[in-house]
Structures are given as C-alpha cells and as structure tokens.
Enzyme design. Structure first.
Site, short mmCIF file in Angstrom:
data_model
loop_
_atom_site.label_atom_id
_atom_site.label_comp_id
_atom_site.label_asym_id
_atom_site.label_seq_id
_atom_site.Cartn_x
_atom_site.Cartn_y
_atom_site.Cartn_z
N HIS A 352 0.75 -1.16 -0.14
CA HIS A 352 0.15 0.04 -0.02
C HIS A 352 0.77 1.33 0.17
O HIS A 352 0.22 2.43 -0.06
CB HIS A 352 -1.00 0.12 1.25
CG HIS A 352 -1.81 -1.10 1.24
ND1 HIS A 352 -3.21 -0.81 0.89
CD2 HIS A 352 -1.86 -2.28 1.60
CE1 HIS A 352 -3.97 -2.21 1.04
NE2 HIS A 352 -3.18 -3.08 1.66
N LYS A 532 -7.92 13.75 4.52
CA LYS A 532 -7.16 12.65 4.72
C LYS A 532 -6.23 12.94 5.97
O LYS A 532 -6.05 13.94 6.19
CB LYS A 532 -6.41 12.71 3.37
CG LYS A 532 -5.76 13.67 2.97
CD LYS A 532 -5.31 13.74 1.45
CE LYS A 532 -6.42 13.59 0.53
NZ LYS A 532 -6.27 12.80 -0.64
N ARG A 533 -5.12 11.67 6.20
CA ARG A 533 -4.38 11.89 7.05
C ARG A 533 -3.35 13.02 6.60
O ARG A 533 -3.11 13.47 5.44
CB ARG A 533 -3.30 10.77 7.14
CG ARG A 533 -4.22 9.55 7.99
CD ARG A 533 -4.57 10.07 9.45
NE ARG A 533 -3.29 10.04 10.20
CZ ARG A 533 -2.73 9.24 11.18
NH1 ARG A 533 -3.50 8.17 11.40
NH2 ARG A 533 -1.49 9.22 11.72
N LYS A 538 0.96 14.28 0.84
CA LYS A 538 -0.54 14.75 0.32
C LYS A 538 -0.63 16.21 -0.02
O LYS A 538 -1.61 16.73 -0.46
CB LYS A 538 -1.47 14.25 1.44
CG LYS A 538 -1.26 12.66 1.55
CD LYS A 538 -2.28 12.21 2.74
CE LYS A 538 -2.01 10.78 3.11
NZ LYS A 538 -3.01 9.93 2.08
N THR A 640 -8.46 6.45 -1.70
CA THR A 640 -9.98 5.94 -1.57
C THR A 640 -10.79 7.11 -1.39
O THR A 640 -11.94 7.07 -1.93
CB THR A 640 -9.87 4.70 -0.87
OG1 THR A 640 -9.56 5.13 0.55
CG2 THR A 640 -9.37 3.51 -1.11
N LYS A 644 -14.72 8.19 -3.18
CA LYS A 644 -15.84 8.39 -2.46
C LYS A 644 -16.39 9.71 -2.69
O LYS A 644 -17.74 10.13 -3.17
CB LYS A 644 -15.57 8.57 -0.91
CG LYS A 644 -15.05 7.14 -0.36
CD LYS A 644 -14.39 7.37 0.87
CE LYS A 644 -14.04 5.97 1.38
NZ LYS A 644 -13.04 5.98 2.61
C1 26W Z 1 4.32 0.92 9.80
C2 26W Z 1 3.51 1.79 9.83
C3 26W Z 1 2.57 2.04 8.61
C4 26W Z 1 1.18 2.11 9.08
C5 26W Z 1 0.22 1.84 7.99
C6 26W Z 1 3.09 2.25 7.49
C7 26W Z 1 2.23 2.28 6.53
C8 26W Z 1 0.81 1.99 6.72
C9 26W Z 1 -0.22 2.05 5.60
C10 26W Z 1 0.10 1.33 4.48
C11 26W Z 1 -0.45 3.36 5.12
C12 26W Z 1 -1.68 3.50 4.20
O1 26W Z 1 -2.91 3.57 4.68
N1 26W Z 1 -1.51 3.66 2.93
C13 26W Z 1 -2.77 3.89 2.06
O2 26W Z 1 -3.46 2.80 1.84
C14 26W Z 1 -4.40 3.10 0.88
C15 26W Z 1 -5.25 1.78 0.68
O3 26W Z 1 -4.63 1.14 -0.40
C16 26W Z 1 -4.09 3.57 -0.28
O4 26W Z 1 -5.24 4.23 -0.94
C17 26W Z 1 -3.55 5.11 0.04
O5 26W Z 1 -2.99 5.64 -1.19
C18 26W Z 1 -2.19 4.64 0.98
O6 26W Z 1 -1.53 5.80 1.20
#
Ligand code: 26W
Length: 795
Positions: A352, A532-533, A538, A640, A644
């Site tokens: 992701h 979004k975060r 971003k 995502t 929406k």
């Molecule tokens: C280890 C810390 C950590 C925790 C969560 C690193 C990375 C993440 C996630 C992968 C971050 C995340 O939420 N990525 C998002 O995933 C979405 C679903 O696929 C995508 O639509 C977003 O573009 C992406 O930033």
C-alpha cells in the site's frame, strides 16, 4: 428485508431487549439504552444469515479467504447493518414512534476506529464487499482497547487524547473464549532429536471476539475475528498475599499491553518491539485458528491451498510466511520444502505504499530476540531463494542486519499486488525490480474500491433517492448500473435535481460546521474539501499556500466577481510527525485570520473541524463540490477518498497520481481538473537542485505568500513561527510544492470558471457519479477472487 419483519415486530423486539437485555423500562431509558436495545434487535436479524452462511461453508466444504490486517477502520455499525438488512426506515419509524430522536441515537454510537487511514478503511470496505458478494471469508485483526487517538486543537495545535470505544458495551461483538490460542515470544530454540524446538520465554493467550459482517440485502454474512490478549498464568495469589501486588498482576499487565492501543503511525515504521509483538500475536493466533478449522475436516495439509487463501494487508502480518512454515514443520511434521510450497500457494501480499520510511525493516537483533525460531526459518527461506533463483547479492530478506518484511512477503507469496494501475507499475519497476524480474508474473494490480453501501447509499440519501428514482433500485450492489444515469445528465431537469440533492447536503453541513467550529458558511459557496491524514506527500501545505494566495487576491480587488469558497480541511497527524503538526497549526492560523477578515467576508472561509474520522467523512463528502487529490505524482499508492468524492458527485482537482489516473480515465478528461507533473516529470524536475527557487521566482503569488508567512502575518504573536515552513519550501521541497504551485493555482481558477457555468458544472458533477461504478469495492474483490484467491461466490 428479513421475512415477516414489520414495524410492530421490530418495536416488540426493541422493547423486549430494553426490558430483558438492558433491563430498563421505556420511561427511564437513556438514549444509550435505546441504542443498545435497537442494536440488539438489529443484531438478532444478522445472526440468521450468519448461521446460514457459516453452515453452508462447512457443508459445501468451500474455500475460505482469510484477510490478515492490523487495522480495520470500521466507523459506526448500526445504520449500515440496518440498511443492509433493509430495516433502516422501519427502525427509524419504530424509534421515532417511541419518542426517541433516531439521528441522535445513531450519533450516540462511537466509531470503531481500529485503523489509521486508507489501509484500515479499505479492509473495512473489503469485509462488507466480501459479504455482499457471498465470498466465504474471515477478517483477522486485533481488538485494540484504544483505537486511533481523539484529536482536538489547543491554540491551533493538534493535541491527542486516548480513544475509548469500549468504555460502553460494544453490542456487535460475540465473545468466543473457547477459541483461544497460546502465542509465544522470546526464549530460545533447542534441537531435540534433530528437530528444532522453540521454547518461548513469554506466553500470552489470544482470545477471540467475533463481529458478524452482513452484506447487502442480508443474503450472506462473514466473520471479523478480533483477538484480545489474556494472561496464560493466572493471578499470582501467593505473591499477592505476600503484598507483592505488582508482581502478582504482572502477567496480566504484560498481556493487556499487547492489544492496549493502535499504533498511530501510518507512514513511518517505528520499529518498536511492542509493534512486532502485536503483529506476531495477530498472525500466530490467526494461523493456529485457520489450521484448526482446516484440520477439523481435512487430513492432508498438502492440499491446504485448495481450501485456504490468506491475504496479507501490507507487510504488517508478513510474519505469516515463517509462522505457517513453523506450524507446518514443527507442529505438523511437514518437511521444509513441502511447507514452503504450501505456504506460497496460500499467501498473497498487498503493498500500500512506496514511501521508504514506511517499509518495515526489523533489526535482526530485535527480531531474533523476540522471535528466535522465526529468525532461523527466515534465514532458511532466504538461502532457499538464493539457491533456487540466482539473484544479485544485494537482493534478499536479511541484509545489513535487517529483516526486510517487504522482500519476505514477496518471496513467500504466489501473488503480490499494488492498489492502483500506476502504483502496481511502480511496485514492479522501483520497489521490487529485481524480484519482479526473477518472478515475472508475480506482481499484479488490483485497483482499490470503496463500498457504495456506506459511501453513497447510507451517507447521501438525497442523491441515493434521486438515483433510485431515475434508474430504479439495485444499483447499490451493481454499481456499473450508474452508467444508466448518463442519458439523463443531458436533461436540465435531472441536473437541477442533482444540484438540489447536493444543496440539501450542503445546507445540512452548514449547521454542523457552525456547531463544531463556530464558523458561519453559506451553502451557495463552493465547498472545496481536503480530508485525509496529514502528510507532506499529500500536500495540504500547497492547498493552504494557495488559499492564502487566493485570499490575498481577493483583498487586492474585493469587488471583483469572486466565486465564494469554503475551504474545508480534515485530518490527523501521527503524534510524532512534527512537520505535519506544523502544517495543522498553519491551517488553523490561516483560518483564524481569513475568517475574521471583513474585507473578504463570505468570499472565502476556512474551516478545520477537529477529529476527522469515518463518521465525519460521511457528513463532509456528500456536501463537497470539489475533491482535493493533490499529492506529488508517484506518492499516493491509490487513494480511496478520491473515489468516495467521485461517487458523491464532486469533481476532482488532482495530479496524475494513484487512482486519480483511473478516475480521470473513467470520468473523461473534460470532467477532471488536472494539473501538475507526472511521475516522470517529477523525476526530471528533481534533477534541478534549485527547482524550488526557480519555481518561486517564477510565481509572484507564491513569493507573496511565503513573504507573508515569513513576516508572521498569520502568527503575529509568534512572527517566526513559520520560518521553518518557509525554509523547507525554499530549500527542502522534496514533494515539489513550489514546482506544482503555479499549475495548481491556475487549475483552481479553472474550477471557478466551471462553477460559474451551472450547466457545465452539474454535467461534470453528475458524470462523476454516473461513471464511478468501476470504483466499487465489489469490483475490486471480484478481481482478488479471480486473480489471487481462486474462490467463487456462494451466492
Ligand atoms: C508501519 C507503519 C505504517 C502503517 C500503515 C506504514 C504504512 C501504513 C499504511 C500502508 C499506510 C496506508 O494507509 N496507505 C494507504 O493505503 C490506501 C489503501 O490501499 C491507499 O489508498 C493510499 O494511497 C495509501 O497511502
């Protein structure tokens, strides 16, 4: 609609639960009591399809999908479940009939915020789509006591407070103490008669809590199984009696720590031991549960891939490979090569993010200490791969005293996928180029999607009503039918009705914004939304800098024909992410100055309601006119939220990044406000070490804005507060805010021009909804079922 359900029968069920489950009489019941009573009544109607689905899966020995995720950003459940059972309107009538405010009751439910952002919400959408499609599946996760922190602002700064969704009973879960497994940590490995045996130094019990997930029209229901941690050793009474209270409760404390809180980082891998323990706890309990269920009716573990598909939601459960091998070899006596073969056929891995700082790379010291047996197995997997596939020396799982979880997940999976067409290409070309070359057909794409039940049918009743009125019912589970709206887009009447639906949502939101922020906004203004975060890639910074430039322009000529705008921001920063927190402070400082500016008045307002979450998104997105998807090309894996907004009739202003590319392909270039560099141009631009200075010198508006910031125009009480921000734009503009600013500023003027032409605007808006079918998570899940899991629907 459950057969035989009527307003009277549902009322009786609610009153029965109020009396016998909550033990309150209507006269003394609180809003919370009524919500619990209704929730239990609705839950009763979920149990029936849940039983039937589980029974059929056993009876027909169907293949099951297991989704392993550290996060599930579920939000509220009541209304979504009621709608999927066809009981929402009936529930509203029953509750209103009993003199209780239905909306207030729905809003009384806390969000289940067991996730950070995109990855966690995607997992929740996937669970609902798998149920709607009748795909037998389990979601495995952790039952965090505290989900994602609550955000509030103090002096414009983000302050975090613990979230506590479990302070009141969660009516949607069923405890399953009989489904409990021992999970070990640390200790050492002994070799007993030639076999390696792990002797854990610590053990904790994983105990299951099941939440049924019902699909559209209640035709199927799957299980979300969340683990909580319990001490394996009982309370040490003897120590307690000796007054050594802390020691007596230590096992309990240790256990409770495991699932105490969700790590609030969503892009920076922290490398904390507790996080690794959380990841292993989830994965080991899940795999033990999966093998118990399989072995209940099957003997031959070699055929596991025929009945089991396991999907790893990013690298967070990537220990699944080594743990499955450990269980197969150490517990079930399968030999290593056979175990490798089974594991790879069973496992799939979704990536992701490309952000280097988000990739999990555990130090071999920490990893070997917490999971000594798995460290051995990983070394063995690495040498097996090195032997089997001649690879460059720098490729591998264990390198430079680190265990690379991405490489481990890649090597242990039969399929690896990215989450948008562009992202999957980059996963192949820049994240795992060598491994992809060694395994040419391993990387595939599964472009993300969102469930249209929650993200259109539930959150946007005015538009859902218009769609049903126009093309009939059923589109909720067959979203490509929205294309049937296209001919109507040419009719002014339909466009007016579309505009009226949007306006109804905007009017509702103006009241909510007033309550939450005190800011009065006009529903006639263009609602421009970025939620979004908070993260540098971003580029919320580029948005607020452009907002200041726009403000400045209005002040230069207030009487010009300005399109009134309301800039709406929403989003949390990881607590330790200083730069993101500074951007939050800047947005709030900018809002304070602009909203108090009499010269500008209603021409421009900025609002930033605190504590953005799933429930807030359900309010903001239906009322949005413009969707901000402005990340630096190559950085947003998919997005995502963008999908929406599209479904809810808000055109996108965005870059060719992530799924924006496919959104523009689906909706048509003329219905998308494109700007900015492509991934290739980004790489080119970075070659110029002075790319930022050149861009700033070429843009007077940007120069003026940076000057104002440097002078403390938005922080008179602390003039140099934003010197860091200004310095970073000039000298460390890694995400090319300066270089894309002029194009973004121009695109915003394009938006104003379009908005001034209602016929053109509402065509664009309506085509976004009409052409959003592709972005249903049902389409995404069908892709996984066909190309990765080889499973069929049971419906
Ligand atoms: C280890 C810390 C950590 C925790 C969560 C690193 C990375 C993440 C996630 C992968 C971050 C995340 O939420 N990525 C998002 O995933 C979405 C679903 O696929 C995508 O639509 C977003 O573009 C992406 O930033």
């Amino acid at each position: 609609m459950p057969p035989g359900a009527t307003v009277d029968s549902l009322r009786a069920e609610v009153l029965r639960h109020l009396s016998f489950t909550i033990a309150k009489d209507p006269g003394h019941a609180s809003l919370h009591d009524w919500r619990m009573a209704l929730s239990y009544a609705i839950r009763d109607h979920i149990v029936t399809p849940w039983y039937a689905s589980t029974r059929r899966t056993w009876d027909e020995d169907r293949k099951r999908v297991y989704y392993l995720s550290m996060e599930y950003l579920i939000g509220r459940v009541l209304e979504d479940a009621a709608i999927n059972l066809g009981l929402r309107d009936m529930a509203r009538e029953v509750i209103e009939g009993l003199g209780v405010d239905f909306n207030a009751l729905v809003e009384d439910e806390p969000d289940a915020a067991l996730g950070n952002g995109g990855l966690g919400r995607l997992a929740a959408c996937f669970m609902e789509s798998m149920a709607t499609l009748g795909c037998p599946a389990y979601g495995y996760g952790l039952r965090y006591e505290h989900g994602l922190f609550r955000q509030r602002f103090e002096g414009g700064r983000q302050v975090e407070t613990p979230e506590d969704w479990l302070v009141t009973t969660n009516p949607w879960e069923f405890d399953r103490p009989e489904s409990a497994y021992t999970v070990g940590f640390k200790g050492h490995v002994e070799s007993r008669d030639g076999r390696d045996v792990w002797v854990p130094g610590e053990t904790v019990t994983a105990s299951a809590h099941d939440t049924p997930v019902v699909g559209w029209q209640g035709r199927w229901a799957n299980t979300l199984r969340l683990w909580s941690a319990k001490p394996t050793t009982l309370f040490d009474l003897e120590r307690f009696n000796r007054g050594d209270y802390a020691a007596a409760t230590e096992p309990e404390q240790l256990a409770r720590t495991i699932c105490r809180v969700l790590y609030p980082d969503d892009t920076t891998y922290a490398g904390k031991e507790l996080r690794l323990k959380q990841e292993f706890f989830l994965t080991s309990a899940a795999l033990q549960d999966i093998l118990r269920r399989y072995c209940y009716t099957h003997k031959d573990l070699g055929r596991l891939p025929e009945r089991v598909a396991i999907q790893m939601n990013d690298t967070h459960p990537a220990i699944a490979g080594p743990e499955l091998i450990r269980l197969l070899t150490d517990k079930h006596g399968v030999d290593f090569d056979a175990a490798m073969d089974v594991a790879r056929k069973v496992l799939g891995f979704t990536n992701h993010t490309l952000l280097p700082e988000a990739l999990e790379r555990w130090s071999t010291y920490l990893f070997g200490n917490v999971l000594p047996r798995h460290m051995q197995i990983i070394e063995r997997i690495d040498s097996w791969h090195r032997r089997t596939y001649p690879r460059p020396h720098f490729v591998g799982i264990v390198k430079h005293h680190e265990v690379r979880m991405g490489e481990l997940a890649f090597i242990m999976s039969h399929k690896v996928n990215g989450v948008s067409a562009l992202h999957s290409k980059l996963v192949k070309s820049s994240l795992f180029p060598e491994l992809s070359a060694l395994h040419p057909d391993r990387v595939v794409n599964q472009t993300n999607g969102v469930t249209p039940r929650r993200w259109l049918n539930l959150c946007n009743r005015p538009l859902a009503g218009l769609i049903t009125e126009t093309i009939g019912d059923g589109w909720q589970a067959d979203l490509d039918r929205l294309h049937e709206l296209e001919p109507h887009v040419e009719e002014a009447g339909f466009r007016d009705a579309f505009a009226a639906a949007k306006r109804a949502n905007k009017v509702a939101l103006t009241g909510w914004i007033k309550d939450r922020t005190g800011v009065v906004v006009s529903p006639d203004a263009l609602f421009d939304v970025q939620v979004k975060r908070i993260h540098e890639y971003k580029r919320q910074l580029m948005n607020v800098l452009q907002t200041i430039a726009h403000w400045h322009a209005i002040r230069q000529d207030p009487q010009a024909d300005w399109v009134p705008r309301v800039k709406i921001f929403g989003g949390k920063s990881a607590p330790g992410y200083f730069v993101a927190k500074e951007i939050i402070h800047l947005i709030n400082d900018t809002a304070r100055v602009i909203n108090a500016d009499p010269v500008v008045g209603d021409r421009l307002k900025v609002v930033y309601p605190a504590n953005y979450n799933v429930s807030m998104a359900e309010k903001l997105i239906p009322a949005a006119d413009l969707s901000e998807q402005i990340s630096t090309a190559g950085k947003e894996a998919s997005g995502t939220g963008n999908m929406k907004f599209m479904m809810n009739g808000a055109p996108t202003i965005g870059t060719l990044d992530g799924a924006n590319v496919e959104i523009r392909e689906q909706v048509g270039a003329e219905n998308f406000f494109l700007f900015g560099m492509t991934t290739e141009q980004v790489a080119e631009r970075r070659k110029d070490p002075d790319h930022a200075r050149h861009a700033i010198e070429a843009s007077q508006p940007l120069q003026d804005v940076l000057q104002m910031l440097a002078e403390g125009r938005f922080s008179p009480d602390h003039p140099d507060r934003y010197h860091g921000v200004v310095d970073r734009v000039w000298h460390h503009d890694y995400f090319l805010v300066a270089s894309d600013f002029a194009a973004y500023h121009a695109a915003q003027a394009e938006v104003d021009a379009a908005y001034r032409d209602p016929a053109r605007w509402w065509r664009m808006a309506a085509f976004n909804t009409a052409r959003s079918g592709f972005f249903s998570s049902d389409r995404t899940i069908r892709g996984y079922m066909q190309e990765i899991w080889s499973t069929e629907s049971a419906l």
